[in-house]
Design an enzyme around this catalytic site. Structure first.
Site, PDB file in Angstrom:
ATOM      1  N   ASP A 179      20.337  19.102  36.776  1.00 31.48           N
ATOM      2  CA  ASP A 179      21.039  17.886  36.376  1.00 31.48           C
ATOM      3  C   ASP A 179      22.514  18.157  36.106  1.00 31.48           C
ATOM      4  OD1 ASP A 179      18.342  16.950  36.216  1.00 31.48           O
ATOM      5  OD2 ASP A 179      18.978  15.440  34.766  1.00 31.48           O
TER       6      ASP A 179
ATOM      7  N   ASP B  68      19.833   6.636  42.575  1.00 32.20           N
ATOM      8  CA  ASP B  68      18.574   7.269  42.207  1.00 32.20           C
ATOM      9  C   ASP B  68      18.543   7.622  40.722  1.00 32.20           C
ATOM     10  OD1 ASP B  68      16.083   8.614  43.328  1.00 32.20           O
ATOM     11  OD2 ASP B  68      17.041  10.351  42.390  1.00 32.20           O
TER      12      ASP B  68
ATOM     13  N   GLU C 272      17.541   2.551  40.709  1.00 31.55           N
ATOM     14  CA  GLU C 272      16.134   2.881  40.587  1.00 31.55           C
ATOM     15  C   GLU C 272      15.875   3.275  39.138  1.00 31.55           C
ATOM     16  OE1 GLU C 272      12.850   6.172  41.980  1.00 31.55           O
ATOM     17  OE2 GLU C 272      14.818   6.672  41.183  1.00 31.55           O
TER      18      GLU C 272
ATOM     19  N   ASN D 230      22.325  12.006  39.809  1.00 34.37           N
ATOM     20  CA  ASN D 230      21.806  12.564  38.562  1.00 34.37           C
ATOM     21  C   ASN D 230      21.815  14.090  38.592  1.00 34.37           C
ATOM     22  OD1 ASN D 230      20.096  12.421  35.981  1.00 34.37           O
ATOM     23  ND2 ASN D 230      18.787  13.606  37.363  1.00 34.37           N
TER      24      ASN D 230
END
Length: 557
Positions: A213, A244, A285, A155
């Site tokens: 990001d 993640d 996740e 990410n």
């Protein structure tokens, strides 16, 4: 499996010549400027080798597992040295835990101890070793039947990653990240600052300023990440990825979670992932509710972790009431494809389960039995099997593994990178392995039950009603109806006498059976199943002790 080729225009011709196979291109399929193929894909029929449903995973924070070279930091060679503890490759021994897959928390170079801010996606943190050390670990693990997945933190990157430093200096890769000349007027999903100043501009980083990001609206970024996944699979040999923060991948203005663009990106990656290998696994996740997780498990990732279930297990035991746990399981089995979700008690971001159980060994053992007898893909956080403690801040729930009662708990010959838990002399691997009543032994025994019985790994689940809400009971049955169980857990500290079990329907086949307690092979009674799987039986002579369980196998007389 029809392979989907990204990045080569000849792949379109190849695909069209096999139109009868699973993946087909639309009439107006076209080649983009980056040479990727846009096509209609039969997502439902993409082949997938779901080996993970036969696995029990073990989550390792490499820095804290075992130090092989005496620098106070755990490393990859340390894991190799401890593989026989995890699984010695011999199913007939009882000295190993018996797990069959490892999840390694981030192993990439990073300026932080935890590794979730990456500076290079294609090499190994020098604290942990080298690429060759990692290849040696994979080979040693595979020789024992152990799969390995790695944490992929895509990410964002570290603000020290060369991509970001170039982007911040406006030299190149400017649009690999999200920049604004003025600061947008909104915060993050939990009220945090998400726009951070650098060189008179503002960049987006949902977690903090040190983790900018990536911009996945830029196809170059997507291509780079796909090539990185290909590298770890084809060049190194990993079996999958824990990914993640999957719900934050692409923002849409001030909407920063679960956007349609994010879901579309994961659908595309799933096609790419399975083109590399049908057995290449992704587990996501998505720290949110069951209903918000569900879209990510619909042919976007192979499955995601079930956070609500983890809360329900621990709260049910602590509250000595199964009501919420029952309702959560009913929601889960009607939401996901069968068994396609990850189960766990706690992980590296949460206070450890033994701490949350108030160091009550009975509760810890019961939690292990529930985790390992429920459907789904079970994950064990390192040290959970020996009663390690840990309460936030995060460093304290990621302390070094407690191997024995010696100095530094056998983790290292040097001063460990972080202090050892205070309970290491009472709770360590060596002592617990020698005690058949220990927490470790409960994990080892129930992992073995799961590995030896297909119903407990991949079988169906149906709820069993009982005479009080302190009992949590259910049926597990394999698809051939040859491996049948009724599992009963007593969530109360008090014994439960006269067990009444009933179901209006279940997956159990019609007939009469003996109920054999797999824990000691005692016959506890009998049961008659009707044509629709219904039953109503009372085990009037049976008492189930507090915080204990029965694993009842149905056997023909």
């Amino acid at each position: 499996m029809t392979r989907i080729y990204n990045g080569i225009s000849t792949g379109l011709i190849w695909l069209l010549s096999f139109s009868s196979i699973l993946i087909s291109c639309s009439k107006d399929a076209k080649i983009n400027t980056d040479n990727s193929i846009e096509s209609l894909v039969d997502i439902e029929n993409i082949e997938s080798n779901e080996w993970w449903n036969d696995a029990v995973f073990y989550e390792i924070f490499v820095r804290s597992f075992y130090d092989s070279n005496g620098d106070g930091i755990g490393d990859l060679r340390g894991i190799i040295e401890k593989l026989d503890y995890l699984n010695d490759g011999n199913p007939d021994t009882d000295s190993d835990l018996g797990v069959t897959a490892l999840w390694l928390m981030p192993i990439f170079p990073s300026p932080s101890y935890h590794g979730y801010d990456v500076t290079d996606f294609r090499s190994i943190n020098e604290d942990y070793g080298s690429i060759n050390d990692f290849k040696a670990l994979i080979n040693a693990a595979h020789s024992r039947g152990i799969k390995i997945i790695i944490d992929f933190v895509g990410n964002h990157t570290s603000d020290q990653h060369p991509w970001f430093t170039a982007s911040a200096d406006n030299q190149s890769k400017r649009d690999w990240y999200l920049w604004n000349s003025t600061k947008p007027n909104y915060n993050g999903p939990w009220g945090q600052e998400v726009w951070h100043e650098r060189n008179s501009s503002y960049y987006y980083g949902i977690f903090w300023s040190g983790m900018p990001d990536l911009n996945y609206k830029n196809q170059e970024v997507t291509n780079e990440i796909k090539n990185t996944i290909r590298f770890w699979k084809e060049d190194i040999g990993v079996d999958g990825f824990r990914i993640d923060a999957v719900k934050h991948w692409i923002e849409n203005g001030d909407r920063q979670e679960n956007t349609s663009e994010t879901l579309a990106w994961w659908r595309d990656l799933y096609v790419f992932q399975k083109s590399l290998d049908p057995g290449l696994m992704t587990v996501g996740e998505a720290w949110t509710s069951t209903q918000n997780i569900a879209p990510y498990s619909d042919h976007r990732l192979d499955y995601c972790f079930e956070f609500d279930l983890s809360y329900a297990i621990i709260d049910g035991i602590n509250n000595q009431n199964s009501s919420n746990l029952k309702s959560k399981m009913n929601e889960i089995i009607t939401t996901y494809e069968a068994n396609q979700y990850g189960t766990f008690l706690t992980n590296h971001d949460q206070d450890r389960s033994f701490y949350r159980f108030g160091m009550d060994e009975r509760k810890a053992k019961l939690a292990a039995r529930i985790l390992l007898s429920l459907p789904g893909v079970p994950y064990i956080y390192y040290g959970e099997e020996i009663g390690m403690l840990g309460q936030k801040p995060d460093e304290n729930i990621r302390r070094p593994m407690q191997w024995d009662s010696s100095t530094n708990s056998g983790f290292s010959s040097a001063q460990p990178w972080h202090g050892i838990n205070s309970n290491y002399q009472e709770y360590n691997a060596i002592d617990q392995q020698q005690d058949r009543e220990s927490i470790w032994s409960q994990y080892q025994i129930w992992i073995k039950y799961r590995s030896q019985n297909s119903a407990l790994r991949t079988g169906s689940y149906s709820f069993v009603e009982s005479n009080n809400n302190r009992l949590f009971s259910y049926v597990r049955a394999d698809s051939d109806n040859n491996n049948l169980f009724i599992v009963i857990h007593n969530l109360s500290s008090q014994s439960s006498n006269e067990l009444n079990l009933r179901a209006t329907s279940s997956s159990l086949p019609e007939g009469s059976y003996n109920l054999v307690n797999l824990l000691n092979n005692d016959v506890l009674g009998s049961i008659t199943i009707t044509s629709n799987g219904a039953f109503n039986t009372s085990l009037s002579e049976v008492s189930l002790e507090g915080f204990n369980s029965y694993l009842l196998k149905l056997e023909r007389p």
